[in-house]
Design a protein around this motif. Structure first.
Motif, mmCIF file in Angstrom:
data_model
loop_
_atom_site.group_PDB
_atom_site.id
_atom_site.type_symbol
_atom_site.label_atom_id
_atom_site.label_comp_id
_atom_site.label_asym_id
_atom_site.label_seq_id
_atom_site.Cartn_x
_atom_site.Cartn_y
_atom_site.Cartn_z
ATOM 1 N N TYR A 62 -77.231 8.081 -44.622
ATOM 2 C CA TYR A 62 -77.383 9.481 -44.819
ATOM 3 C C TYR A 62 -79.012 9.812 -45.480
ATOM 4 O O TYR A 62 -79.593 10.806 -44.998
ATOM 5 N N PRO A 63 -79.623 9.285 -46.161
ATOM 6 C CA PRO A 63 -80.778 9.632 -46.909
ATOM 7 C C PRO A 63 -81.828 9.561 -45.729
ATOM 8 O O PRO A 63 -82.739 10.446 -45.651
ATOM 9 N N ARG A 120 -76.837 18.060 -40.666
ATOM 10 C CA ARG A 120 -77.424 16.518 -41.002
ATOM 11 C C ARG A 120 -76.289 15.428 -41.470
ATOM 12 O O ARG A 120 -76.270 14.326 -41.059
ATOM 13 N N GLU A 121 -75.268 16.162 -41.974
ATOM 14 C CA GLU A 121 -73.864 15.023 -42.268
ATOM 15 C C GLU A 121 -73.293 14.933 -41.016
ATOM 16 O O GLU A 121 -73.078 13.844 -40.702
ATOM 17 N N PHE A 122 -73.227 15.732 -40.086
ATOM 18 C CA PHE A 122 -72.630 15.818 -38.810
ATOM 19 C C PHE A 122 -73.169 14.544 -38.054
ATOM 20 O O PHE A 122 -72.530 13.663 -37.323
ATOM 21 N N ALA A 180 -64.310 13.009 -31.891
ATOM 22 C CA ALA A 180 -64.346 13.931 -32.772
ATOM 23 C C ALA A 180 -65.333 13.056 -34.021
ATOM 24 O O ALA A 180 -65.204 12.019 -34.008
ATOM 25 N N VAL A 181 -65.894 14.039 -34.661
ATOM 26 C CA VAL A 181 -66.880 13.417 -35.783
ATOM 27 C C VAL A 181 -66.346 14.074 -37.262
ATOM 28 O O VAL A 181 -66.094 15.323 -37.204
ATOM 29 N N ILE A 184 -73.828 23.099 -33.643
ATOM 30 C CA ILE A 184 -72.838 22.538 -34.646
ATOM 31 C C ILE A 184 -72.617 23.249 -35.671
ATOM 32 O O ILE A 184 -71.055 23.115 -36.213
ATOM 33 N N THR A 185 -73.329 24.337 -36.080
ATOM 34 C CA THR A 185 -72.677 25.161 -37.171
ATOM 35 C C THR A 185 -71.543 25.968 -36.714
ATOM 36 O O THR A 185 -70.559 26.054 -37.522
ATOM 37 N N GLN A 186 -71.562 26.254 -35.295
ATOM 38 C CA GLN A 186 -70.476 27.110 -34.762
ATOM 39 C C GLN A 186 -69.040 26.312 -34.473
ATOM 40 O O GLN A 186 -67.957 26.740 -34.767
#
Length: 357
Positions: free
Chosen positions: A67-68, A117-119, A130-131, A273-275
């Motif tokens: 993640y970083p 970013r997390e996705f 699926a994520v 991705i937000t949607q």
């Protein structure tokens, strides 16, 4: 060795053509998980099987450690609002209507950069349908992308791009016809690489008005690219398919460009991705990051990269003037010296194959 300005087109051959790693197509890669797996070290593979310290945020220990990189070292490639001037709408209005690509005309109102970013951090395998995102599962199948963008259903038959790739494989694809359609002048050169069986790309400044406009659109919404000067062969083929009215299934491309992000490149499709996160009821926290107001206001096509209608690079304009002046009658009475014929140049492989059959 090759001269991309030569005329002709490649024809089918019954011989077998060796295909190295560099010749893998987009569709090859999308159905081949090995290109992703080879980037994992044994330790990374082991970490993918271990639980994370934050099971709400991460799918496994590997994603937590990764993640970083996504939080600090990878930039978002934000979709831009499409605002096409009236004089350019002749190239897009009917295409968008007939293809049902109304998602291009959406008002891009919100992006949760933290979600995005997390996705992508959790999207660590191409085989995932699926994520994991904050305890929810975000569907990433072609059907899910088709549904969120309200696109026409996938056909049982290959689309125009797949048929073009099949023609490339058997060396019967007419690259000269493609150049005739997308370029300002059919004599402009291709960018050639080690694989002389096909062009590597073309300079952006050689595109005609219609191709430049669709490049702006497709590089924002379908095949994200930050390359400012040169188009890849994949983008050239996609442009040609759009401009020739070939049927296209866009979710295939969008899915591919999402799955490759975990390995390299900027982070694309943040609005999409937000949607998807909104649809899955992913919790939106007050501390979640958002793009700046200035980023939301960016539009395409924008004048810094899109020249005036009818623009031609100076060298093409100059060559046209030279040709015109040389065609005019000369006032000199001296007998003109016949021009020396240029030496014959070698041809790309896709031209030479035609001569063999």
């Amino acid at each position: 060795m090759s001269n991309p300005q030569c005329k002709g087109k490649g024809k089918a051959t019954t011989g077998k053509k060796k295909r190295g790693k560099s010749s893998m197509s987009i569709l090859d890669i999308m159905h081949d998980d090995s290109w992703r797996e080879k980037h994992f070290t044994p330790q990374e593979k082991a970490d993918q099987l271990l639980p994370t310290n934050d099971p709400v945020k991460f799918a496994n220990r590997y994603c937590e450690l990764k993640y970083p990189v996504f939080a600090t070292s990878r930039n978002l490639y934000l979709e831009r609002t499409l605002k096409i001037p009236e004089e350019l709408q002749q190239y897009t209005s009917e295409q968008i209507k007939q293809r049902g690509w109304f998602f291009l005309e959406r008002n891009l109102t919100e992006v949760n950069a933290s979600w995005v970013r997390e996705f992508y951090c959790n999207y660590f395998k191409t085989s995932l349908d699926a994520v994991h995102l904050r305890g929810k599962q975000i569907l990433v199948t072609e059907e899910a992308i088709e549904d969120i963008l309200q696109l026409q259903p996938k056909s049982d038959q290959p689309d125009g791009y797949q048929r073009a790739e099949e023609d490339m494989h058997f060396m019967r694809f007419d690259w000269d016809a493609v150049k005739q359609r997308i370029a300002l002048d059919p004599t402009v050169p291709w960018v050639m690489g080690k694989n002389t069986a096909m062009p590597k790309g073309i300079k952006l400044m050689y595109l005609n008005d219609e191709a430049r406009l669709w490049h702006h659109i497709l590089s924002n919404f379908v095949m994200p690219s930050t390359h400012e000067t040169e188009l890849s062969a994949a983008m050239i083929t996609l442009l040609w398919c759009v401009m020739e009215g070939k049927d296209l299934y866009l979710p295939r491309f969008i899915r591919y460009y999402k799955v490759r992000v975990h390995v390299r490149g900027t982070i694309p499709f943040p609005y999409l991705i937000t949607q998807l996160g909104r649809r899955a009821d992913v919790p939106w926290e007050l501390a979640d990051a958002k793009p700046t107001a200035a980023d939301y206001k960016k539009i395409i096509p924008h004048s810094r990269k899109f020249q005036d209608l009818g623009y031609r690079p100076p060298f093409l304009t100059a060559s046209g003037e030279v040709a015109t002046s040389s065609a005019a009658p000369s006032s000199s009475t001296a007998t003109p010296v016949p021009p020396t014929a240029p030496p014959p140049a070698s041809e790309p492989v896709y031209h030479l194959v035609h001569r063999l059959f």
